[in-house]
Structures are given as C-alpha cells and as structure tokens.
Design a protein around this motif. Structure first.
Motif, mmCIF file in Angstrom:
data_model
loop_
_atom_site.group_PDB
_atom_site.id
_atom_site.type_symbol
_atom_site.label_atom_id
_atom_site.label_comp_id
_atom_site.label_asym_id
_atom_site.label_seq_id
_atom_site.Cartn_x
_atom_site.Cartn_y
_atom_site.Cartn_z
ATOM 1 N N THR A 271 -5.572 -0.067 -5.301
ATOM 2 C CA THR A 271 -4.201 0.371 -5.047
ATOM 3 C C THR A 271 -3.894 0.457 -3.561
ATOM 4 O O THR A 271 -2.775 0.146 -3.132
ATOM 5 C CB THR A 271 -3.983 1.760 -5.683
ATOM 6 N N TYR A 272 -4.873 0.889 -2.751
ATOM 7 C CA TYR A 272 -4.660 1.156 -1.328
ATOM 8 C C TYR A 272 -5.329 0.088 -0.476
ATOM 9 O O TYR A 272 -6.403 -0.418 -0.830
ATOM 10 C CB TYR A 272 -5.203 2.537 -0.969
ATOM 11 N N CYS A 273 -4.718 -0.239 0.661
ATOM 12 C CA CYS A 273 -5.305 -1.220 1.572
ATOM 13 C C CYS A 273 -6.658 -0.693 2.068
ATOM 14 O O CYS A 273 -6.953 0.499 1.945
ATOM 15 C CB CYS A 273 -4.362 -1.515 2.739
ATOM 16 N N LEU A 274 -7.475 -1.577 2.609
ATOM 17 C CA LEU A 274 -8.834 -1.180 3.013
ATOM 18 C C LEU A 274 -8.865 0.014 3.975
ATOM 19 O O LEU A 274 -9.630 0.955 3.743
ATOM 20 C CB LEU A 274 -9.588 -2.375 3.602
ATOM 21 N N PRO A 275 -8.058 0.038 5.035
ATOM 22 C CA PRO A 275 -8.101 1.210 5.922
ATOM 23 C C PRO A 275 -7.719 2.502 5.188
ATOM 24 O O PRO A 275 -8.384 3.533 5.355
ATOM 25 C CB PRO A 275 -7.089 0.882 7.020
ATOM 26 N N CYS A 276 -6.696 2.457 4.358
ATOM 27 C CA CYS A 276 -6.290 3.665 3.611
ATOM 28 C C CYS A 276 -7.346 4.030 2.569
ATOM 29 O O CYS A 276 -7.646 5.209 2.371
ATOM 30 C CB CYS A 276 -4.928 3.445 2.954
ATOM 31 N N HIS A 277 -7.906 3.026 1.908
ATOM 32 C CA HIS A 277 -8.968 3.247 0.930
ATOM 33 C C HIS A 277 -10.158 3.947 1.598
ATOM 34 O O HIS A 277 -10.714 4.915 1.055
ATOM 35 C CB HIS A 277 -9.395 1.892 0.343
ATOM 36 N N CYS B 165 0.854 -1.191 0.000
ATOM 37 C CA CYS B 165 0.000 0.000 0.000
ATOM 38 C C CYS B 165 0.886 1.236 0.000
ATOM 39 O O CYS B 165 1.687 1.430 0.920
ATOM 40 C CB CYS B 165 -0.907 0.021 1.230
ATOM 41 N N PRO B 166 0.770 2.104 -1.038
ATOM 42 C CA PRO B 166 1.620 3.290 -1.097
ATOM 43 C C PRO B 166 1.310 4.342 -0.030
ATOM 44 O O PRO B 166 2.159 5.169 0.274
ATOM 45 C CB PRO B 166 1.380 3.848 -2.498
ATOM 46 N N CYS C 223 0.237 3.744 3.408
ATOM 47 C CA CYS C 223 0.785 3.399 4.718
ATOM 48 C C CYS C 223 2.130 2.679 4.615
ATOM 49 O O CYS C 223 2.838 2.541 5.619
ATOM 50 C CB CYS C 223 -0.207 2.545 5.504
ATOM 51 N N GLY C 224 2.481 2.219 3.415
ATOM 52 C CA GLY C 224 3.761 1.553 3.202
ATOM 53 C C GLY C 224 3.804 0.117 3.681
ATOM 54 O O GLY C 224 4.870 -0.490 3.685
ATOM 55 N N ASN C 225 2.676 -0.444 4.108
ATOM 56 C CA ASN C 225 2.636 -1.824 4.602
ATOM 57 C C ASN C 225 2.408 -2.817 3.469
ATOM 58 O O ASN C 225 1.716 -2.519 2.495
ATOM 59 C CB ASN C 225 1.515 -1.996 5.637
ATOM 60 N N VAL C 226 2.984 -3.991 3.639
ATOM 61 C CA VAL C 226 2.729 -5.116 2.744
ATOM 62 C C VAL C 226 1.694 -5.986 3.443
ATOM 63 O O VAL C 226 1.884 -6.379 4.598
ATOM 64 C CB VAL C 226 4.020 -5.909 2.447
ATOM 65 N N GLN C 227 0.589 -6.261 2.744
ATOM 66 C CA GLN C 227 -0.505 -7.031 3.337
ATOM 67 C C GLN C 227 -0.989 -8.080 2.350
ATOM 68 O O GLN C 227 -0.766 -7.958 1.147
ATOM 69 C CB GLN C 227 -1.678 -6.102 3.679
ATOM 70 N N PRO C 228 -1.700 -9.090 2.856
ATOM 71 C CA PRO C 228 -2.318 -10.045 1.940
ATOM 72 C C PRO C 228 -3.337 -9.320 1.047
ATOM 73 O O PRO C 228 -3.932 -8.325 1.469
ATOM 74 C CB PRO C 228 -3.032 -11.047 2.853
ATOM 75 N N VAL C 229 -3.518 -9.801 -0.178
ATOM 76 C CA VAL C 229 -4.438 -9.132 -1.107
ATOM 77 C C VAL C 229 -5.857 -9.065 -0.548
ATOM 78 O O VAL C 229 -6.638 -8.193 -0.932
ATOM 79 C CB VAL C 229 -4.441 -9.785 -2.508
ATOM 80 N N GLY D 88 -6.657 -7.909 2.106
ATOM 81 C CA GLY D 88 -6.745 -6.643 2.832
ATOM 82 C C GLY D 88 -6.911 -5.447 1.914
ATOM 83 O O GLY D 88 -6.829 -4.305 2.361
ATOM 84 N N PHE D 89 -7.145 -5.698 0.627
ATOM 85 C CA PHE D 89 -7.345 -4.632 -0.361
ATOM 86 C C PHE D 89 -8.737 -4.776 -0.971
ATOM 87 O O PHE D 89 -9.231 -5.899 -1.132
ATOM 88 C CB PHE D 89 -6.281 -4.728 -1.471
#
Length: 158
Positions: free
Chosen positions: A32-38, A8-9, A11-17, A19-20
């Motif tokens: 493009t962004y993880c669920l919390p950032c989205h 996720c650009p 928060c910079g975290n790598v997460q399982p897909v 989580g997107f």
C-alpha cells in the motif's frame, strides 16, 4: 492514475510501482505504501515495542529483549548445553513454541539437525562413545603388539 504507477496514502505521491514493496497479500502484487513510507512505518512499529531486537524476539518467540537478557545473565553468558561458547540463539520447542534456553550456534544447530529427538540424541552419543572406545582398544592392541617383550597385562606385568 498513469498505468504502471501507484499512489501512496502516507506521502500522497504517485510513483512507479517499482517504488513500492512487493506483496503477495495485495491484489496488485504491491504494498500500500511506497518504500520510504513502508520503511518508516516498520521503524515506528519496532520502536513502539522497544526496538528491533524486542520486536524480533516477541514476534518469533514471545519474549522481550529484557527477558532474553535475564536468561543470558542466569546462564553466565554461555550456552546452556556446552557451557563454553557465547549464547546467542534462542532455543525453543518446535512443537509447543516454548522457549527453553539460549544456546550457541553449534549446539542450536545440532539440536535442530537431530530434530529435538532425545532418543536420536542418545543414539548419537552412544555411537560416538562406542567408536572412541573402539579406537582406544585398537591403539592399545597396536602398542601391545609392537612391544618386543609382548603385551603387558592390566597390572603392567609381562
């Protein structure tokens, strides 16, 4: 990047897909962004235009919440068709997209079921009126035939 993961650009975290958010627009099938950032980006977008109500009204109908409130006040808070129920739905012309008025759930749905066709609405009104008159005549005939003195004429004389 581990297989089945995404970066996720925001928060910079790598997460399982998982989580997107899913996205048909992206080649990967995920946003493009993880669920919390989205979700935070969505909140920020809605806040920028004046809240979720204005965001929805502007995207769908091209009006702001303030404009809808002015319409509602001008209508006295009630449906523009039946004038009894609370107006809660934006009515618009499906061909032009132009906003017409605010309607209650039933009137808005009714117009939609009749495809905004005035001829069809007139025919439906004629149909209902015709059957009301037929029922009234049948009732008068039933009452008149039950009278042992015979039916009365239009003046009430026998």
């Amino acid at each position: 990047m581990p297989d089945g993961s995404k970066w996720c650009p925001d928060c910079g975290n790598v997460q399982p897909v998982a989580g997107f958010p899913r996205s048909r627009a992206a080649a990967s099938g995920y946003g493009t962004y993880c669920l919390p950032c989205h979700n935070e980006r969505g909140k920020a977008s809605r806040a920028k235009v004046g809240g979720s109500r204005t965001y929805h009204l502007a995207r769908r109908y091209g009006i702001t919440a303030a404009e809808a409130d002015v319409m509602l006040a001008a209508q006295g808070g009630v449906c523009a068709v039946c004038r009894t129920n609370p107006a809660e739905h934006v009515d618009h012309d499906h061909q032009t997209g132009a906003v017409r008025a605010l309607l209650c759930f039933n009137c808005n749905g009714g117009l939609g079921q009749f495809r905004d066709d005035p001829d069809l609405l007139h025919m439906a009104a004629f149909y209902v009126q015709h059957h009301r008159e037929q029922q009234a005549l049948a009732l008068l005939q039933a009452v008149g035939s039950a009278d042992p003195d015979g039916p009365a004429d239009v003046t009430g004389r026998r």
